[in-house]
Design an enzyme around this catalytic site. Structure first.
Site, PDB file in Angstrom:
ATOM      1  N   HIS A  37      -9.097   8.067  -6.054  1.00 39.56           N
ATOM      2  CA  HIS A  37      -7.964   8.847  -6.555  1.00 39.56           C
ATOM      3  C   HIS A  37      -8.232   9.488  -7.906  1.00 39.56           C
ATOM      4  CE1 HIS A  37      -6.362   5.552  -3.984  1.00 39.56           C
ATOM      5  NE2 HIS A  37      -5.786   6.588  -3.403  1.00 39.56           N
TER       6      HIS A  37
ATOM      7  N   SER B 183      -1.758   8.095  -0.171  1.00 45.20           N
ATOM      8  CA  SER B 183      -1.801   7.437  -1.485  1.00 45.20           C
ATOM      9  C   SER B 183      -1.890   8.424  -2.645  1.00 45.20           C
ATOM     10  CB  SER B 183      -2.984   6.469  -1.541  1.00 45.20           C
ATOM     11  OG  SER B 183      -4.186   7.166  -1.321  1.00 45.20           O
TER      12      SER B 183
ATOM     13  N   ASP C 149     -10.167   5.849  -9.766  1.00 45.21           N
ATOM     14  CA  ASP C 149     -10.848   4.778  -9.040  1.00 45.21           C
ATOM     15  C   ASP C 149     -11.763   5.399  -7.985  1.00 45.21           C
ATOM     16  OD1 ASP C 149      -9.189   5.569  -6.982  1.00 45.21           O
ATOM     17  OD2 ASP C 149      -7.952   3.753  -6.997  1.00 45.21           O
TER      18      ASP C 149
END
Ligand SMILES: *[C@@H]1O[C@H](CO)[C@@H](O)[C@H](O)[C@H]1NC(C)=O
Ligand SMILES: *[C@@H]1O[C@H](CO)[C@@H](O)[C@H](O)[C@H]1NC(C)=O
Ligand SMILES: *[C@@H]1O[C@H](CO)[C@@H](O)[C@H](O)[C@H]1NC(C)=O
Ligand SMILES: *[C@@H]1O[C@H](CO)[C@@H](O)[C@H](O)[C@H]1NC(C)=O
Length: 370
Positions: free
Chosen positions: A337, A40, A334
């Protein structure tokens, strides 16, 4: 005569204009193509259509990105978006899920949120495209490119040897596998040391497969300080908005990273002839980012800009949740990340740093220009 003189003046004027500005104008990308593998941290939309909790194609993700919520897991650009710009690409590299045929020649992003070196990694979040599957997708892309090259394999090989390959894998093999003992058995079957060894065994095979499929200029990234992300700070410091990192996780990751550095040396010292591997020390740079936060303009290093609970890290950023206002002052977007602001600094370090501690044995710009 008068026209000739003015022509000469115009030409001289143009030349001096050029001498002043041309060197700073990008001359087209430093490499013809850029292929990306990872999780991600670099996914740009491959998970959008799959059944997974690891998705980011909803607001406020992408709030600072021109096209909005594309599936990138932060407010704006990822590290590879910034690298593509530093390399001189006029556009971002598209996700594999939306790219076919001759468009594959400019580069493709195969990355998938929740993915790991091990296939089972990330199953707790649903579907994902593991590193093994990403390599298979690249093999399929190579088959399509063979058609574009009319099956002239030496010409295709020559072309791919000039491309840049970026591989960032492993965070989820710790976060969404080894350190999730209720879901996975790895922590009872392996010590941190034997787990790192098992991961590196699989990873070296995957990297050798990429080499067999034409990769010659390859960037691999260390795993960052996963023990210090807001998600871990919240779990590790119950009852407070704590900033104590989970050093047990960091120590396990250091074992993996030092093995990865040795692998890069082995590949470069004759094991994979004609290739150059570069190790990006994301662990060190994520530590420096926190240590030097104020000099980079950051004010908050232990809380996500968007999230819920302790450290904004207990639950990740929810659909339509209102994020913090001053996003450039946060290192984390967040629970998991970095923000775009952090990504810009991290990408720049790996691109231009002269310190072998940051990027080894050469930086990404030097690799691109080989
Ligand atoms: C393959 O491409 C190379 C370089 O473009 C060229 O020199 C060679 O003749 C081509 N081979 C065939 C069989 O077309
Ligand atoms: C942690 O900080 C947030 C906001 O910064 C606050 O709402 C929350 O009450 C704090 N939690 C604890 C346990 O101190
Ligand atoms: C960041 O901090 C490290 C020490 O943690 C130091 O070596 C480095 O020079 C600093 N970099 C900047 C840009 O301040
Ligand atoms: C990139 O890094 C170099 C060297 O550390 C520094 O001089 C430059 O200001 C940085 N650029 C950006 C945009 O951060």
């Amino acid at each position: 005569m008068g026209t000739l003189t003015s022509l000469v003046i115009v030409v001289i004027g143009c030349l001096s204009f050029c001498a002043k500005y041309c060197s700073s104008v990008p001359q087209g990308p430093l490499v013809p193509c850029f292929y990306i593998f990872g999780d991600s941290l670099v996914d740009n939309g491959n998970n959008n259509r799959i059944l997974s909790l690891a998705r980011a194609n909803y607001m406020p993700y992408g709030i600072d990105f021109p096209q909005g919520a594309t599936g990138r897991f932060n407010n704006g650009r990822t590290v590879v978006d910034v690298l593509a710009q530093l390399l001189g690409f006029p556009k971002f590299v598209p996700p594999y899920s939306r790219t076919r045929r001759s468009a594959l020649l400019r580069g493709v992003n195969f990355a998938s949120g929740a993915a790991g070196i091990r296939d089972e990694t990330g199953n707790n979040l649903g579907d994902h495209i593991s590193m093994n599957q990403q390599v298979m997708n690249y093999a399929r892309a190579v088959q399509e490119m063979q058609r574009v090259f009319r099956r002239n394999d030496s010409a295709l090989g020559d072309y791919l040897s000039k491309c840049l390959f970026y591989v960032g894998m492993g965070s989820n093999d710790y976060l969404n596998n080894y350190f999730m003992p209720t879901m996975y058995r790895t922590s009872s079957n392996y010590t941190p040391k034997t787990y790192a060894k098992a991961l590196l065994h699989d990873y070296s095979q995957q990297l050798m497969d990429l080499y067999q499929l034409g990769a010659r200029k390859v960037v691999v990234t260390a795993i960052g300080q996963v023990g210090c992300i807001p998600y871990q700070l919240a779990r590790y410091n119950p009852g407070s908005n704590g900033s104590r990192c989970n050093e047990k996780i960091n120590d396990a990751i250091v074992l993996f990273n030092s093995g990865l550095l040795k692998l890069v040396d082995r590949f470069n010292n004759g094991e994979l002839p004609g290739s150059k591997f570069v190790y990006v020390n994301s662990y060190q740079s994520s530590q420096d980012l926190v240590a030097n936060a104020t000099s980079y303009g950051f004010e908050v290093v232990d809380k996500g800009c968007c999230g819920v609970g302790r450290n904004n890290g207990q639950i990740t950023c929810l659909p339509l949740q209102r994020p913090c206002e001053e996003r450039q002052k946060y290192t984390f977007w967040d629970a998991f990340h970095p923000t775009e602001a952090a990504n810009i600094i991290l990408a720049n370090i790996s691109f231009v740093s002269k310190s072998k501690y940051d990027v080894y044995p050469i930086n990404i710009k030097q690799l691109a220009m080989l």
